[in-house]
Design a protein around this motif. Structure first.
Motif, PDB file in Angstrom:
ATOM      1  N   PRO A 231       6.980   2.457 -53.846  1.00 33.07           N
ATOM      2  CA  PRO A 231       7.376   0.785 -53.811  1.00 33.07           C
ATOM      3  C   PRO A 231       8.938   0.597 -52.706  1.00 33.07           C
ATOM      4  CG  PRO A 231       8.099   1.418 -55.747  1.00 33.07           C
ATOM      5  CD  PRO A 231       7.661   2.419 -55.376  1.00 33.07           C
ATOM      6  N   LYS A 232       8.670  -0.100 -51.749  1.00 33.95           N
ATOM      7  CA  LYS A 232      10.340  -0.669 -51.252  1.00 33.95           C
ATOM      8  C   LYS A 232      10.525  -1.865 -51.026  1.00 33.95           C
ATOM      9  CE  LYS A 232      11.540   0.771 -46.885  1.00 33.95           C
ATOM     10  NZ  LYS A 232      11.594   1.928 -45.314  1.00 33.95           N
ATOM     11  N   GLU A 233      11.522  -3.029 -51.288  1.00 37.80           N
ATOM     12  CA  GLU A 233      11.505  -4.250 -51.465  1.00 37.80           C
ATOM     13  C   GLU A 233      10.200  -4.591 -51.781  1.00 37.80           C
ATOM     14  OE1 GLU A 233      12.850  -4.368 -47.730  1.00 37.80           O
ATOM     15  OE2 GLU A 233      14.630  -3.478 -47.331  1.00 37.80           O
ATOM     16  N   ASN A 234       9.325  -5.396 -50.645  1.00 36.38           N
ATOM     17  CA  ASN A 234       8.529  -7.040 -51.160  1.00 36.38           C
ATOM     18  C   ASN A 234       7.161  -5.571 -51.285  1.00 36.38           C
ATOM     19  OD1 ASN A 234       9.828  -8.130 -52.156  1.00 36.38           O
ATOM     20  ND2 ASN A 234       9.978  -9.244 -50.110  1.00 36.38           N
ATOM     21  N   GLY A 235       7.253  -4.448 -50.489  1.00 36.91           N
ATOM     22  CA  GLY A 235       6.537  -3.903 -50.007  1.00 36.91           C
ATOM     23  C   GLY A 235       6.307  -2.023 -50.447  1.00 36.91           C
ATOM     24  N   ILE A 236       5.013  -1.438 -50.141  1.00 39.26           N
ATOM     25  CA  ILE A 236       4.844  -0.226 -50.526  1.00 39.26           C
ATOM     26  C   ILE A 236       5.090   1.099 -49.448  1.00 39.26           C
ATOM     27  CG2 ILE A 236       3.777  -1.002 -52.555  1.00 39.26           C
ATOM     28  CD1 ILE A 236       1.252   0.151 -51.438  1.00 39.26           C
TER      29      ILE A 236
ATOM     30  N   GLU B 208       4.115  -4.325 -45.289  1.00 43.89           N
ATOM     31  CA  GLU B 208       5.317  -4.873 -45.838  1.00 43.89           C
ATOM     32  C   GLU B 208       5.274  -5.538 -47.398  1.00 43.89           C
ATOM     33  OE1 GLU B 208       8.294  -5.060 -44.692  1.00 43.89           O
ATOM     34  OE2 GLU B 208       6.575  -3.847 -42.648  1.00 43.89           O
ATOM     35  N   THR B 209       4.357  -6.191 -47.640  1.00 46.09           N
ATOM     36  CA  THR B 209       3.944  -7.439 -48.382  1.00 46.09           C
ATOM     37  C   THR B 209       2.776  -7.029 -49.049  1.00 46.09           C
ATOM     38  OG1 THR B 209       5.442  -9.069 -47.145  1.00 46.09           O
ATOM     39  CG2 THR B 209       4.482  -9.886 -49.243  1.00 46.09           C
ATOM     40  N   VAL B 210       3.028  -7.143 -50.976  1.00 45.29           N
ATOM     41  CA  VAL B 210       2.181  -5.897 -51.295  1.00 45.29           C
ATOM     42  C   VAL B 210       2.453  -6.779 -53.015  1.00 45.29           C
ATOM     43  CG1 VAL B 210       0.730  -3.967 -52.306  1.00 45.29           C
ATOM     44  CG2 VAL B 210       1.597  -3.974 -50.062  1.00 45.29           C
ATOM     45  N   SER B 211       1.279  -7.374 -53.782  1.00 48.02           N
ATOM     46  CA  SER B 211       1.171  -8.182 -54.747  1.00 48.02           C
ATOM     47  C   SER B 211       1.257  -6.996 -55.583  1.00 48.02           C
ATOM     48  CB  SER B 211       0.546  -9.158 -54.954  1.00 48.02           C
ATOM     49  OG  SER B 211      -0.792  -8.827 -54.688  1.00 48.02           O
ATOM     50  N   THR B 212       1.849  -7.108 -57.180  1.00 50.06           N
ATOM     51  CA  THR B 212       1.469  -6.525 -58.051  1.00 50.06           C
ATOM     52  C   THR B 212       0.080  -5.879 -58.663  1.00 50.06           C
ATOM     53  OG1 THR B 212       3.689  -6.867 -58.900  1.00 50.06           O
ATOM     54  CG2 THR B 212       1.837  -5.801 -60.173  1.00 50.06           C
ATOM     55  N   GLU B 213      -0.775  -7.047 -57.973  1.00 47.67           N
ATOM     56  CA  GLU B 213      -1.990  -7.126 -58.690  1.00 47.67           C
ATOM     57  C   GLU B 213      -2.694  -6.165 -57.820  1.00 47.67           C
ATOM     58  OE1 GLU B 213      -6.428 -10.121 -58.814  1.00 47.67           O
ATOM     59  OE2 GLU B 213      -3.916 -11.269 -58.529  1.00 47.67           O
ATOM     60  N   ASP B 214      -2.616  -6.522 -56.171  1.00 50.43           N
ATOM     61  CA  ASP B 214      -3.096  -4.673 -55.493  1.00 50.43           C
ATOM     62  C   ASP B 214      -2.970  -3.918 -55.767  1.00 50.43           C
ATOM     63  OD1 ASP B 214      -4.214  -7.508 -54.782  1.00 50.43           O
ATOM     64  OD2 ASP B 214      -3.077  -6.964 -52.803  1.00 50.43           O
ATOM     65  N   VAL B 215      -2.077  -3.398 -56.252  1.00 51.93           N
ATOM     66  CA  VAL B 215      -1.114  -1.871 -56.757  1.00 51.93           C
ATOM     67  C   VAL B 215      -2.031  -2.182 -57.579  1.00 51.93           C
ATOM     68  CG1 VAL B 215       0.708  -0.748 -57.370  1.00 51.93           C
ATOM     69  CG2 VAL B 215       0.917  -2.581 -55.462  1.00 51.93           C
ATOM     70  N   ASN B 216      -2.382  -2.617 -58.751  1.00 53.20           N
ATOM     71  CA  ASN B 216      -2.775  -1.887 -59.904  1.00 53.20           C
ATOM     72  C   ASN B 216      -4.397  -2.151 -59.575  1.00 53.20           C
ATOM     73  OD1 ASN B 216      -0.674  -2.635 -61.487  1.00 53.20           O
ATOM     74  ND2 ASN B 216      -1.339  -4.853 -62.137  1.00 53.20           N
ATOM     75  N   ILE B 217      -5.165  -2.761 -58.699  1.00 58.90           N
ATOM     76  CA  ILE B 217      -6.181  -3.177 -58.667  1.00 58.90           C
ATOM     77  C   ILE B 217      -6.272  -1.570 -58.065  1.00 58.90           C
ATOM     78  CG2 ILE B 217      -7.627  -3.403 -56.214  1.00 58.90           C
ATOM     79  CD1 ILE B 217      -7.099  -6.341 -57.221  1.00 58.90           C
ATOM     80  N   VAL B 218      -5.802  -0.672 -56.698  1.00 57.24           N
ATOM     81  CA  VAL B 218      -5.606   0.654 -56.161  1.00 57.24           C
ATOM     82  C   VAL B 218      -5.601   1.503 -57.614  1.00 57.24           C
ATOM     83  CG1 VAL B 218      -4.555   1.913 -55.260  1.00 57.24           C
ATOM     84  CG2 VAL B 218      -4.638  -0.105 -54.109  1.00 57.24           C
ATOM     85  N   LYS B 219      -4.667   1.097 -58.529  1.00 54.89           N
ATOM     86  CA  LYS B 219      -5.164   2.245 -59.579  1.00 54.89           C
ATOM     87  C   LYS B 219      -6.368   2.098 -60.378  1.00 54.89           C
ATOM     88  CE  LYS B 219      -1.346   1.867 -61.969  1.00 54.89           C
ATOM     89  NZ  LYS B 219      -0.360   1.222 -63.499  1.00 54.89           N
TER      90      LYS B 219
ATOM     91  N   THR C 100      -8.539  -5.557 -50.625  1.00 56.70           N
ATOM     92  CA  THR C 100      -6.478  -5.550 -50.882  1.00 56.70           C
ATOM     93  C   THR C 100      -5.746  -5.746 -49.949  1.00 56.70           C
ATOM     94  OG1 THR C 100      -5.522  -3.000 -50.633  1.00 56.70           O
ATOM     95  CG2 THR C 100      -6.510  -4.506 -53.085  1.00 56.70           C
ATOM     96  N   SER C 101      -4.764  -5.656 -49.928  1.00 57.02           N
ATOM     97  CA  SER C 101      -3.496  -6.411 -48.554  1.00 57.02           C
ATOM     98  C   SER C 101      -2.752  -5.059 -48.545  1.00 57.02           C
ATOM     99  CB  SER C 101      -1.912  -7.308 -48.488  1.00 57.02           C
ATOM    100  OG  SER C 101      -1.931  -6.630 -49.708  1.00 57.02           O
ATOM    101  N   ILE C 102      -2.845  -4.031 -48.782  1.00 58.00           N
ATOM    102  CA  ILE C 102      -2.394  -2.615 -48.547  1.00 58.00           C
ATOM    103  C   ILE C 102      -3.157  -1.793 -47.186  1.00 58.00           C
ATOM    104  CG2 ILE C 102      -2.853  -0.189 -48.394  1.00 58.00           C
ATOM    105  CD1 ILE C 102      -2.641  -1.298 -52.088  1.00 58.00           C
TER     106      ILE C 102
END
Length: 571
Positions: free
Chosen positions: A531-536, A182-193, A560-562
């Motif tokens: 990406p979907k709203e504030n989550g992924i 539901e909620t994921v920060s941009t930082e977490d997405v970058n870490i996964v990348k 991460t929060s994912i």
């Protein structure tokens, strides 16, 4: 050709299951609502259109669809395997024993194996690997491989080449591995990348949508296999052509120079000497075995020969000049190789019929002296022989290897293994001929305790006796012809082979193994971040080894929060 337009605006070919651009199902039976929302997508060939599932109107379409079926390919291979297995039950024609009652396949198989041998011969299994129907079967397997490959490779290549990061939500949530956060920060997405990149994934982004991919080349493993198999099948078919494959056999007497068969008179071989070594009967290592065998066993037999190359004569009409290539001692495990041909020592005959001396007698006076004699060189027979006392002998028919078959009298081979003659004898001052037949020389010689077929005898050289009396077909002859003496030679049996298909078989096998390794040890893995709203939405797919893909995702999202993906197939 009909086209299917997706709501994203992309126009797809008829037969497409998933939109080539966004991945949304475009066929009616793929649109699923309600409780079946999570039904997994069929990702085979990326849902792209295959010709065999689109067209079925013309005869070309029907032929294409027939051969594009994997089931058809499997059945063709099974039929080829069954035929090959049946072909090993009885010996092929080329392996009929030399001492068989008859080497004529039409006689040998029924005589030896009964009704099953008759069926075996009638169906052509005696010459299986060069029979027309077996070659057609192999060709059909090749056609099936080509069509199966093209039918699947082209649409798969087109779909993977258009791999996009931005996919329809229904494409994402109907993958086997799927999770929603539901909620994921941009930082977490970058870490996964970054973590996926460290695991050798290639990252592609489009409007915040991400696809991480690696191991795409493994998808081509089966098609590389097919290329290797096609090359092997082509090589097998090329073996039926003389240029690519030659297997011949020749006999060479001591002191004789003959052309090597299959070389277009380019190479000649001269047999200087045939050498036969046997085991020592007093050797304790072999004594028991030799006594049990009951005959002399060769320890080595070889042909000491010279190979010549025929050079074109400088003067038109002159004989070719033979230029020495090399000297060879040809043995079982030491063949001679020259000009792409390989010469193997494969057989020998110590007592081969060479010359026959005949004498003419009065039919009703067996004690009278001979009225005349003549000698026939069996390798270079003449058609007429003029005797000093006025007799003339015409060789009406000559059978070097006489055999009586169901089709009549014939010569099994061109070798002088069992010579037979039909003579027309013209008495002095007479134009009317008496016809005589002389055959069964083998049987007549064996009555004297001599068996020229036995290879472990010492060479007999010149033998004098009374062999094979004349057969008078009319019963009215006044003269009879009798074999008075026989000369024997030693002959070497040389097998001549040339196989230009071996490199093709090796290349095909190597390509096939590359395809096996390519498809076995690597997998095509993809991870989508939607990406979907504030989550992924997180989804993943692989063509195999789902456990390995799951471990990659665990490493990427650790800390991460994912949310970790669920296996929707289990659900």
């Amino acid at each position: 050709m009909n086209h299917i337009k997706c709501e994203c605006g992309h126009v797809n070919p008829e037969g497409t299951v998933l939109c080539e651009a966004c991945g949304k199902p475009v066929q009616a039976n793929q649109h699923i609502d309600g409780n079946d929302k999570r039904k997994l997508l069929n990702m085979r060939y990326e849902g792209s259109a295959r010709r065999s599932t689109t067209y079925n109107k013309t005869i070309i379409d029907k032929i294409w669809n027939f051969f594009s079926s994997v089931k058809v390919a499997v059945w063709l291979i099974v039929l080829a395997l069954i035929a090959s297995g049946i072909g090993t039950i009885f010996p092929l024609e080329q392996y009929i024993p030399a001492d068989a009652v008859s080497r004529d396949p039409a006689v040998f198989y029924p005589e030896t194996y009964g009704i099953f041998g008759q069926i075996y011969y009638q169906l052509g299994f005696h010459n299986l690997y060069s029979s027309w129907w077996y070659l057609i079967l192999i060709a059909l397997i090749g056609v099936s491989l080509v069509i199966c490959s093209i039918d699947r490779f082209v649409p798969l290549y087109r779909a993977l080449k258009r791999q996009r990061a931005k996919r329809h939500e229904s494409f994402i949530n109907r993958q086997r591995f799927y999770s929603q956060t539901e909620t994921v920060s941009t930082e977490d997405v970058n870490i996964v990348k970054e973590r996926l990149q460290k695991q050798h994934y290639r990252i592609k982004e489009e409007d915040g949508h991400i696809v991480a991919e690696k191991g795409r080349f493994s998808r081509w493993g089966p098609y590389v296999n097919h290329i290797g198999l096609i090359i092997i099948l082509v090589a097998a078919l090329l073996r039926t052509t003389p240029f690519f494959y030659l297997s011949d056999y020749m006999w060479v007497r001591e002191g004789e120079t003959v052309v090597i068969p299959g070389t277009n008179s380019e190479y000649y071989i001269e047999n200087h000497e045939f050498v036969l070594d046997t085991y020592d009967e007093n050797d304790e290592r072999f004594k028991d075995a030799l006594q049990q065998e009951g005959r002399i066993i060769p320890s080595n037999f070889q042909t000491n020969a010279t190979v010549y190359h025929a050079e074109e004569a400088e003067v038109l009409g002159a004989e070719e000049e033979l230029v020495k290539v090399d000297d060879y001692n040809i043995t079982m495990n030491n063949p001679a190789k020259v000009g792409g041909y390989t010469l193997y020592q494969q057989g020998y005959q110590l007592n081969a019929f060479s010359k026959m001396t005949f004498k003419i007698y009065e039919m009703n006076d067996p004690d009278a002296e001979a009225l005349g004699e003549f000698t026939i060189d069996l390798y270079h027979p003449q058609s007429h022989y003029e005797l000093d006392n006025g007799f003339t002998v015409e060789v009406a028919e000559f059978y070097p290897d006489f055999e009586l078959t169901s089709d009549g009298v014939k010569s099994e081979t061109n070798e002088t293994n069992n010579p037979a003659f039909v003579f027309n004898l013209y008495p002095p001052e007479s134009e009317e001929a008496e016809t005589s037949f002389i055959g069964d020389v083998i049987g007549a010689v064996e009555e004297l305790g001599i068996d020229p077929k036995v290879v472990d005898l010492e060479p007999m050289g010149h033998v004098v006796g009374t062999f094979a009396p004349t057969v008078d077909p009319t019963g009215e002859n006044q003269y009879r012809i009798i074999i008075d003496a026989i000369d024997f030679d030693r002959k070497s049996g040389i097998s001549v082979k040339r196989d230009n298909t071996i490199p093709l078989f090796i290349i095909g096998a190597l390509i096939f193994m590359i395809g096996v390794i390519q498809g076995m040890y690597w997998q095509h893995r993809r991870v989508w971040i939607h990406p979907k709203e504030n989550g992924i939405l997180l989804a993943a797919h692989t063509n195999k080894n789902w456990f390995g893909l799951k471990k990659d995702i665990e490493k990427a999202i650790d800390g991460t929060s994912i949310q970790m993906v669920d296996d929707q197939k289990e659900d």
